[in-house]
Design a protein around this motif. Sequence first.
Motif, PDB file in Angstrom:
ATOM      1  N   ARG A  66       0.730  -1.202  -0.306  1.00 18.27           N
ATOM      2  CA  ARG A  66       0.147   0.372  -0.034  1.00 18.27           C
ATOM      3  C   ARG A  66       0.717   1.141  -0.430  1.00 18.27           C
ATOM      4  O   ARG A  66       0.881   2.321  -0.511  1.00 18.27           O
ATOM      5  CB  ARG A  66      -0.912  -0.546   1.275  1.00 18.27           C
ATOM      6  CG  ARG A  66      -1.863   0.840   0.947  1.00 18.27           C
ATOM      7  CD  ARG A  66      -3.312   0.158   0.161  1.00 18.27           C
ATOM      8  NE  ARG A  66      -3.409   1.902  -0.488  1.00 18.27           N
ATOM      9  CZ  ARG A  66      -3.526   1.614  -1.591  1.00 18.27           C
ATOM     10  NH1 ARG A  66      -3.701   0.346  -2.449  1.00 18.27           N
ATOM     11  NH2 ARG A  66      -4.021   2.637  -2.377  1.00 18.27           N
ATOM     12  N   ARG A  67       2.161   1.404   1.208  1.00 15.97           N
ATOM     13  CA  ARG A  67       3.103   2.282   0.940  1.00 15.97           C
ATOM     14  C   ARG A  67       3.597   2.361  -0.228  1.00 15.97           C
ATOM     15  O   ARG A  67       3.078   3.408  -1.342  1.00 15.97           O
ATOM     16  CB  ARG A  67       4.021   1.977   1.981  1.00 15.97           C
ATOM     17  CG  ARG A  67       5.086   3.276   1.737  1.00 15.97           C
ATOM     18  CD  ARG A  67       6.264   3.306   3.269  1.00 15.97           C
ATOM     19  NE  ARG A  67       5.125   3.318   4.691  1.00 15.97           N
ATOM     20  CZ  ARG A  67       4.923   4.937   5.274  1.00 15.97           C
ATOM     21  NH1 ARG A  67       5.108   5.247   4.331  1.00 15.97           N
ATOM     22  NH2 ARG A  67       4.643   3.953   5.908  1.00 15.97           N
ATOM     23  N   ASP A  68       3.096   1.706  -0.956  1.00 10.80           N
ATOM     24  CA  ASP A  68       4.538   1.364  -2.417  1.00 10.80           C
ATOM     25  C   ASP A  68       3.429   2.263  -3.498  1.00 10.80           C
ATOM     26  O   ASP A  68       3.563   3.139  -4.666  1.00 10.80           O
ATOM     27  CB  ASP A  68       4.967   0.610  -3.164  1.00 10.80           C
ATOM     28  CG  ASP A  68       5.742  -0.802  -2.371  1.00 10.80           C
ATOM     29  OD1 ASP A  68       6.675   0.338  -1.732  1.00 10.80           O
ATOM     30  OD2 ASP A  68       6.302  -1.662  -2.633  1.00 10.80           O
ATOM     31  N   ALA A  69       1.982   1.885  -3.468  1.00  7.45           N
ATOM     32  CA  ALA A  69       1.202   2.208  -4.119  1.00  7.45           C
ATOM     33  C   ALA A  69       0.836   3.542  -4.126  1.00  7.45           C
ATOM     34  O   ALA A  69       0.664   5.038  -5.133  1.00  7.45           O
ATOM     35  CB  ALA A  69      -0.083   1.398  -3.761  1.00  7.45           C
ATOM     36  N   LEU A  70       1.008   4.787  -2.910  1.00 10.01           N
ATOM     37  CA  LEU A  70       0.493   5.828  -2.704  1.00 10.01           C
ATOM     38  C   LEU A  70       1.813   6.458  -2.527  1.00 10.01           C
ATOM     39  O   LEU A  70       2.255   7.337  -2.890  1.00 10.01           O
ATOM     40  CB  LEU A  70       0.431   5.864  -0.822  1.00 10.01           C
ATOM     41  CG  LEU A  70      -1.002   5.450  -0.035  1.00 10.01           C
ATOM     42  CD1 LEU A  70      -1.256   5.025   1.343  1.00 10.01           C
ATOM     43  CD2 LEU A  70      -1.612   5.648  -0.827  1.00 10.01           C
ATOM     44  N   ASP A  71       3.272   6.444  -2.650  1.00 11.17           N
ATOM     45  CA  ASP A  71       4.773   6.475  -3.110  1.00 11.17           C
ATOM     46  C   ASP A  71       4.394   7.457  -4.326  1.00 11.17           C
ATOM     47  O   ASP A  71       4.477   7.956  -5.376  1.00 11.17           O
ATOM     48  CB  ASP A  71       5.521   5.443  -2.759  1.00 11.17           C
ATOM     49  CG  ASP A  71       6.023   5.526  -1.752  1.00 11.17           C
ATOM     50  OD1 ASP A  71       5.261   6.721  -0.689  1.00 11.17           O
ATOM     51  OD2 ASP A  71       6.730   4.894  -0.943  1.00 11.17           O
ATOM     52  N   LYS A  72       3.524   6.113  -5.682  1.00 15.86           N
ATOM     53  CA  LYS A  72       3.471   5.455  -6.826  1.00 15.86           C
ATOM     54  C   LYS A  72       3.011   7.436  -6.682  1.00 15.86           C
ATOM     55  O   LYS A  72       2.629   7.400  -8.188  1.00 15.86           O
ATOM     56  CB  LYS A  72       3.296   5.099  -8.185  1.00 15.86           C
ATOM     57  CG  LYS A  72       2.787   4.827  -8.751  1.00 15.86           C
ATOM     58  CD  LYS A  72       2.111   3.484  -9.188  1.00 15.86           C
ATOM     59  CE  LYS A  72       1.769   3.667 -10.473  1.00 15.86           C
ATOM     60  NZ  LYS A  72       2.126   2.565 -11.329  1.00 15.86           N
ATOM     61  N   THR A  73       1.795   7.144  -6.476  1.00 13.67           N
ATOM     62  CA  THR A  73       0.804   8.643  -6.394  1.00 13.67           C
ATOM     63  C   THR A  73       1.443   9.442  -6.395  1.00 13.67           C
ATOM     64  O   THR A  73       0.926  10.403  -6.597  1.00 13.67           O
ATOM     65  CB  THR A  73      -0.404   8.237  -5.429  1.00 13.67           C
ATOM     66  OG1 THR A  73      -1.111   6.888  -5.222  1.00 13.67           O
ATOM     67  CG2 THR A  73      -1.487   9.206  -5.556  1.00 13.67           C
ATOM     68  N   LYS A  74       2.224   9.668  -5.022  1.00 13.23           N
ATOM     69  CA  LYS A  74       2.799  11.021  -5.071  1.00 13.23           C
ATOM     70  C   LYS A  74       3.740  11.731  -6.190  1.00 13.23           C
ATOM     71  O   LYS A  74       3.490  13.007  -6.487  1.00 13.23           O
ATOM     72  CB  LYS A  74       3.887  11.349  -3.674  1.00 13.23           C
ATOM     73  CG  LYS A  74       2.902  11.021  -2.547  1.00 13.23           C
ATOM     74  CD  LYS A  74       3.876  10.457  -1.489  1.00 13.23           C
ATOM     75  CE  LYS A  74       4.837  11.626  -0.623  1.00 13.23           C
ATOM     76  NZ  LYS A  74       5.129  11.563   0.590  1.00 13.23           N
ATOM     77  N   SER A  75       4.339  10.305  -6.649  1.00  6.17           N
ATOM     78  CA  SER A  75       4.742  10.919  -8.086  1.00  6.17           C
ATOM     79  C   SER A  75       3.809  11.493  -9.040  1.00  6.17           C
ATOM     80  O   SER A  75       4.928  11.994  -9.884  1.00  6.17           O
ATOM     81  CB  SER A  75       5.611  10.049  -8.879  1.00  6.17           C
ATOM     82  OG  SER A  75       5.111   8.279  -9.074  1.00  6.17           O
ATOM     83  N   ILE A  76       2.939  10.676  -9.449  1.00  9.16           N
ATOM     84  CA  ILE A  76       1.587  11.116 -10.425  1.00  9.16           C
ATOM     85  C   ILE A  76       1.530  12.506  -9.737  1.00  9.16           C
ATOM     86  O   ILE A  76       1.101  12.825 -10.951  1.00  9.16           O
ATOM     87  CB  ILE A  76       0.603   9.855 -10.185  1.00  9.16           C
ATOM     88  CG1 ILE A  76       1.587   8.806 -10.762  1.00  9.16           C
ATOM     89  CG2 ILE A  76      -0.676  10.845 -11.401  1.00  9.16           C
ATOM     90  CD1 ILE A  76      -0.227   8.099 -10.976  1.00  9.16           C
ATOM     91  N   LEU A  77       0.831  12.696  -8.657  1.00 10.45           N
ATOM     92  CA  LEU A  77       0.270  13.711  -8.020  1.00 10.45           C
ATOM     93  C   LEU A  77       1.706  15.801  -9.058  1.00 10.45           C
ATOM     94  O   LEU A  77       1.458  16.371  -9.080  1.00 10.45           O
ATOM     95  CB  LEU A  77       0.546  14.031  -7.016  1.00 10.45           C
ATOM     96  CG  LEU A  77      -1.354  14.374  -6.445  1.00 10.45           C
ATOM     97  CD1 LEU A  77      -1.360  14.412  -4.977  1.00 10.45           C
ATOM     98  CD2 LEU A  77      -1.724  15.231  -7.091  1.00 10.45           C
ATOM     99  N   SER A  78       3.097  14.708  -8.376  1.00  6.41           N
ATOM    100  CA  SER A  78       4.479  15.960  -8.721  1.00  6.41           C
ATOM    101  C   SER A  78       4.299  15.873 -10.261  1.00  6.41           C
ATOM    102  O   SER A  78       4.776  16.919 -10.186  1.00  6.41           O
ATOM    103  CB  SER A  78       6.006  14.747  -7.782  1.00  6.41           C
ATOM    104  OG  SER A  78       5.327  15.224  -6.940  1.00  6.41           O
TER     105      SER A  78
END
Length: 130
Positions: A66-78
Amino acid sequence: MATKKKWSAKVDTDSTHPDEGLFNKSPATIAKSLASKKVSPKGPGSGMRMLTFYINRAGKNLSQERRDALDKTKSILSRIIADQKEKDGKEKPRARKTASKKSAKKTSSKTSSSAAKSAHARKRTAKKAA
């Protein structure tokens, strides 16, 4: 041993309302939702802060997947934030003036180190005289 209450448990905001269970969806869905004006009226930067807050608050309770998925979300938002800045043609001004002073010092020392050394010597002499 009693569990300590976290300060984040007291945070209650009325400015944003992400959908229930949003952070359990796919990274692309989360990023799209957090970048929308409905959830983040102030823009995708506000969505990034919400995501970071969620990750920090969940802490140890998040699985690695889940943390990996949320980190991927952060990169998309960036990327969304960067694209928006590029589209608007605006650069955010620096928050501190001290950062620009430091870069000016680095620039002067790179251009001529002997000039910087002599300036430093003059400052020391002036301090001793005072």
